[in-house]
Design a protein around this motif. Structure first.
Motif, mmCIF file in Angstrom:
data_model
loop_
_atom_site.group_PDB
_atom_site.id
_atom_site.type_symbol
_atom_site.label_atom_id
_atom_site.label_comp_id
_atom_site.label_asym_id
_atom_site.label_seq_id
_atom_site.Cartn_x
_atom_site.Cartn_y
_atom_site.Cartn_z
ATOM 1 N N UNK A 154 5.639 -7.034 4.903
ATOM 2 C CA UNK A 154 4.391 -7.715 5.269
ATOM 3 C C UNK A 154 3.549 -8.086 4.047
ATOM 4 N N UNK A 175 1.133 3.116 3.256
ATOM 5 C CA UNK A 175 2.069 2.570 4.250
ATOM 6 C C UNK A 175 3.493 3.071 3.982
ATOM 7 N N UNK A 233 -4.175 -8.755 6.725
ATOM 8 C CA UNK A 233 -3.526 -7.819 7.651
ATOM 9 C C UNK A 233 -2.819 -6.703 6.894
ATOM 10 N N UNK A 234 -2.285 -7.091 5.745
ATOM 11 C CA UNK A 234 -1.523 -6.083 5.012
ATOM 12 C C UNK A 234 -2.360 -5.367 3.964
ATOM 13 N N UNK A 279 0.830 -1.220 0.000
ATOM 14 C CA UNK A 279 0.000 0.000 0.000
ATOM 15 C C UNK A 279 0.856 1.258 0.000
ATOM 16 N N UNK A 311 11.045 -2.877 5.705
ATOM 17 C CA UNK A 311 10.591 -3.776 6.766
ATOM 18 C C UNK A 311 9.125 -3.536 7.131
ATOM 19 N N UNK A 312 8.751 -2.277 7.165
ATOM 20 C CA UNK A 312 7.437 -1.971 7.725
ATOM 21 C C UNK A 312 6.337 -1.898 6.652
#
Lengths: 275, 350
Positions: free
Chosen positions: A189, A168, A270-271, A165, A184-185
């Motif tokens: 994911x 994000x 979740x992602x 996304x 990483x963030x």
């Protein structure tokens, strides 16, 4: 016809398919691998007269099985890792960067799948000879498998990259994240399920691939499929082939179950969902 | 506390002009809202302020420093996203901590900052949860908390309430304003909801087609819009064309309109001979006895509880008024008064 009856029929059909496609072949393979050499399983008997692990012990002690296992289970993870590494930049470009002709490029990356693996095998074999790298057959097999299964890795990772996304990534940047922290963030994911899926597919395809292992590797490098084909072909011994088949299949199933658990833990909702 | 200064910003995407010569000054501690319809350029301007977009030309200054070319990760702003953009695999605590880790803050200080923000936003019990275990309002609070924990020079909001239901929106709106005031934070807020803009802001910047139409306090925007776009966008307004006939007394202008001759009070002279004028529906008084009364036929009425919305027609000129109570049926002739000070002179007719 009532809904309940229809459900019963469908369930029965599913069970029948499972029995025909899974239970019978596996059952036969298990039985054949346990046939005692002293009591052959002849056509007039429904079940083997005696069962033992003699064939397993014999294959382990007197064949190239150990070398084949080591070779296969070393080259397959390496091929999967190499295929993923090669696929990453292409998948990133096709999944994240907008450019004219992107959709066509996505289709083009699948084209290598139509080339028969034997053609690729012959090409790699001749390339090795031309380059004088005949001593590097193991590496050639790894590289050939990685290239051959690259379309799978690229296609799966493109979808994963498309799942990342933008908000994000922007949130991570806005919060001062440097490149690897953003990776990483925001990226990892969303990519994790794709990485697992691509690894699994390339690993299994690589373990089972006969053509490359045979044409490029033989006679120096023995892999499970080449051993299996030898057992089924030139020195046809059905119990030995059954042992090899099970050796080939069982670790794959275990790996599949393991990765399935990992995939569940990397729940894509979740992602990709709200949050 | 830092102010924001936007100077002559232009933004083009290919041939599309997203922003045209936008200049704006936001004082330290001020809450300014960028308001406008979809595609007006408000989000583009916010992205330029936050650093995600570099303008085609122009400058952005934050706290007196030119940050036009500074990337968002090095800019001392914090953005609350419309989608919240919480990291789904991190707990609330880790989401709040993420920016502080990037700053290289010591563990103790991080914990203290998170506790402070969590207490402020009533998130103490949610710290161990993942974002998808929270309600929309709680997720919004985490998003706000993540930005607040950074203690930025400027807090930016990109339509943060648009995913919340009406009741929750009211609550979070009050909460955001309270926190902004208590920390005296400079805040720039983007919305297309005029009610939200009027309720929250110190000043509102109304944007249209990449340009700033008017910058004013909510009261000024409502009672003294400068253009028919602003008059129409902020609340309801009756906008008609008028020809300026002259000045009867100082500040009292005589106008020829489709409703007849009207007087309008304005200290500033009209900007042209042919202008637009407007008045708010609630400005009209029914059965008025003042000289400036207008007679029109009732074409439709809509009961709204504490007032009634009347749609009137006078020789093809349609308009609406709001009155507390009325005993009239569709087709009746109604007389109402429009005080000169309730009529606003707008821009010249194009």
């Amino acid at each position: 016809m009532s809904q309940q009856r229809l459900n019963d029929i469908l369930l029965f059909a599913l069970l029948a398919v499972c029995v025909v496609w899974l239970v019978i072949p596996f059952g036969m393979a298990i039985l054949w691998s346990l046939v005692d050499p002293a009591a052959p399983w002849t056509a007039d008997r429904l079940l083997p007269p005696a069962l033992s692990f003699s064939r397993w012990i014999d294959m382990w002690q007197n064949s190239s099985l150990k070398a084949a296992l080591i070779n296969s289970y070393t080259q397959a993870p390496l091929a999967a890792a190499l295929s993923l590494s090669l696929a990453f930049p292409t998948a990133y470009a096709l999944g994240r960067i907008r450019f004219p002709g992107r959709e066509i490029a996505k289709l083009l990356v699948l084209l290598p799948l139509v080339v028969p693996s034997y053609v690729t095998a012959v090409f790699f074999s001749s390339l090795l000879f031309q380059l004088g790298l005949t001593g590097w057959k193991f590496g050639a097999i790894v590289f050939a498998h990685a290239v051959l299964f690259l379309p799978y890795s690229i296609r799966i990772l493109i979808v994963s990259f498309e799942q990342v996304r933008d908000d994000h990534i922007e949130a991570a940047r806005d919060l001062g994240a440097v490149f690897w922290r953003r990776w990483y963030v925001a990226y990892l994911p969303a990519l994790r399920p794709g990485i697992f899926a691509a690894t699994l597919i390339v690993f299994i395809k690589s373990i089972e691939m006969f053509a490359i292992a045979f044409i490029v590797g033989s006679p120096d490098i023995v892999m499970i499929p080449s051993l299996l084909f030898a057992s089924l072909g030139q020195d046809y011994v059905r119990p030995n082939a059954a042992v090899l088949s099970l050796i080939l299949v069982v670790p794959n199933i275990l790996l599949m179950l393991f990765l399935e658990r990992l995939l569940k833990s990397a729940n894509p909702s979740l992602s990709s969902g709200k949050g | 506390m830092s102010g924001v200064f936007i100077r002559n910003v232009h933004m083009r995407f290919g041939r599309f002009v997203a922003l045209e010569d936008v200049s704006l000054s936001v004082a330290p501690g001020e809450f300014v809202t960028l308001l406008g319809p979809s595609g007006c350029g408000k989000t583009t301007l916010l992205k330029i302020i936050s650093g995600f977009t570099v303008p085609t030309s122009g400058h952005i200054e934050i706290g007196g420093e030119d940050v036009t070319q500074v990337p968002p990760e090095k800019r001392d702003t914090a953005l609350c996203f419309q989608s919240y953009a919480l990291f789904p695999h991190l707990s609330v605590n880790d989401n709040l901590e993420f920016g502080l880790l990037n700053k290289g803050m010591a563990r103790g200080e991080r914990g203290q900052r998170i506790d402070e923000v969590a207490a402020q936003l009533a998130l103490e019990l949610q710290l161990a949860k993942l974002p998808n275990q929270l309600s929309g309002g709680q997720q919004q609070r985490v998003s706000l908390g993540r930005a607040l924990a950074m203690r930025p020079k400027v807090l930016l909001f990109d339509e943060p309430l648009s995913n919340l239901d009406a009741k929750l929106r009211d609550q979070v709106r009050i909460e955001i304003r309270r926190i902004q005031k208590s920390h005296a934070l400079t805040a720039i807020y983007v919305t297309h909801d005029q009610a939200e803009a009027l309720a929250m802001s110190d000043r509102v910047v109304v944007m249209n087609a990449g340009r700033v139409e008017q910058v004013a306090t909510p009261e000024e925007l409502y009672h003294a819009p400068r253009t028919s776009f602003v008059a129409d966008f902020i609340g309801n307004a009756n906008v008609i064309d008028a020809a300026v006939l002259g000045e009867d007394k100082p500040g009292l202008w005589r106008l020829q309109t489709e409703l007849g001759q009207l007087q309008a009070r304005s200290a500033a002279p009209p900007r042209a001979k042919e202008i637009r004028i407007c008045w708010r529906p609630e400005a009209a008084e029914l059965d008025g006895t003042e000289a400036q009364s207008i007679e029109a036929r009732l074409t439709h009425r809509s009961f709204q509880g504490h007032y009634t919305d009347l749609f009137l027609d006078k020789e093809g000129c349609e308009f609406r008024i709001l009155v507390p109570q009325v005993h009239a049926d569709v087709g009746d002739l109604l007389r109402f008064t429009l005080a000169p000070e309730k009529i606003v002179l707008l821009e010249p007719v194009a």
